[in-house]
Design a protein around this motif. Structure first.
Motif, mmCIF file in Angstrom:
data_model
loop_
_atom_site.group_PDB
_atom_site.id
_atom_site.type_symbol
_atom_site.label_atom_id
_atom_site.label_comp_id
_atom_site.label_asym_id
_atom_site.label_seq_id
_atom_site.Cartn_x
_atom_site.Cartn_y
_atom_site.Cartn_z
ATOM 1 N N SER A 34 0.825 -1.201 0.000
ATOM 2 C CA SER A 34 0.000 0.000 0.000
ATOM 3 C C SER A 34 0.869 1.265 0.000
ATOM 4 N N ASN A 35 1.902 1.271 0.814
ATOM 5 C CA ASN A 35 2.821 2.420 0.849
ATOM 6 C C ASN A 35 3.538 2.581 -0.492
ATOM 7 N N LEU A 36 3.933 1.463 -1.102
ATOM 8 C CA LEU A 36 4.579 1.536 -2.414
ATOM 9 C C LEU A 36 3.627 2.083 -3.475
ATOM 10 N N LEU A 37 2.370 1.636 -3.456
ATOM 11 C CA LEU A 37 1.389 2.158 -4.407
ATOM 12 C C LEU A 37 1.241 3.671 -4.262
ATOM 13 N N ASP A 38 1.095 4.149 -3.026
ATOM 14 C CA ASP A 38 0.970 5.591 -2.797
ATOM 15 C C ASP A 38 2.190 6.339 -3.301
ATOM 16 N N SER A 39 3.368 5.821 -3.012
ATOM 17 C CA SER A 39 4.604 6.482 -3.407
ATOM 18 C C SER A 39 4.738 6.560 -4.921
ATOM 19 N N PHE A 40 4.524 5.429 -5.600
ATOM 20 C CA PHE A 40 4.695 5.405 -7.049
ATOM 21 C C PHE A 40 3.592 6.189 -7.769
ATOM 22 N N GLU A 41 2.380 6.224 -7.202
ATOM 23 C CA GLU A 41 1.323 7.063 -7.777
ATOM 24 C C GLU A 41 1.704 8.535 -7.677
ATOM 25 N N ASP A 42 2.182 8.955 -6.515
ATOM 26 C CA ASP A 42 2.594 10.355 -6.327
ATOM 27 C C ASP A 42 3.724 10.746 -7.269
ATOM 28 N N LEU A 87 4.532 1.119 -10.577
ATOM 29 C CA LEU A 87 3.161 0.994 -10.102
ATOM 30 C C LEU A 87 2.533 -0.311 -10.611
ATOM 31 N N GLU A 88 2.745 -0.627 -11.881
ATOM 32 C CA GLU A 88 2.206 -1.869 -12.444
ATOM 33 C C GLU A 88 2.854 -3.090 -11.799
ATOM 34 N N ARG A 136 9.731 6.629 -2.044
ATOM 35 C CA ARG A 136 9.810 7.878 -1.290
ATOM 36 C C ARG A 136 8.569 7.960 -0.415
ATOM 37 N N PRO A 137 8.737 8.211 0.871
ATOM 38 C CA PRO A 137 7.576 8.298 1.758
ATOM 39 C C PRO A 137 6.614 9.398 1.297
ATOM 40 N N THR A 138 5.334 9.169 1.489
ATOM 41 C CA THR A 138 4.332 10.172 1.164
ATOM 42 C C THR A 138 3.695 10.664 2.450
ATOM 43 N N ILE A 139 3.085 11.804 2.359
ATOM 44 C CA ILE A 139 2.338 12.331 3.506
ATOM 45 C C ILE A 139 1.043 11.549 3.605
ATOM 46 N N ASP A 140 0.697 11.107 4.819
ATOM 47 C CA ASP A 140 -0.547 10.345 5.002
ATOM 48 C C ASP A 140 -1.727 11.114 4.464
ATOM 49 N N LYS A 141 -2.590 10.379 3.772
ATOM 50 C CA LYS A 141 -3.767 10.998 3.162
ATOM 51 C C LYS A 141 -4.954 10.879 4.066
#
Length: 76
Positions: A14-22, A29-30, A71-76
């Motif tokens: 889940s964290n990887l998905l958020d990071s790669f989407e951002d 992502l795929e 890369r870490p993302t800010i929690d949504k």
């Protein structure tokens, strides 16, 4: 044990998905979308483990910092 591993893997994915989407990293992502949280290859199930109480839990972000492109993302 299985539930803990699946939960951990799900959180990492889940964290990887958020990071790669951002980042707009479609290729990574795929790759993550095809990964299964039921995989066991990343878990060492052999050996001895010693846990010393430190009063702190390990931070998932610290564990994930060695993953290429993460890369870490800010929690949504």
């Amino acid at each position: 044990m299985a539930n803990a591993i699946i939960y951990f893997n799900s959180k990492v994915l889940s964290n990887l998905l958020d990071s790669f989407e951002d980042q707009g990293n479609a290729m990574s992502l795929e790759t993550v979308k095809r990964a299964s949280p039921v995989a066991w290859e990343n878990i060492n199930l052999r050996g001895r483990y010693t846990f010393a109480p430190t009063g702190e839990l390990p931070k998932l972000e610290d564990l994930m910092e060695s993953i290429d492109g993460y890369r870490p993302t800010i929690d949504k």
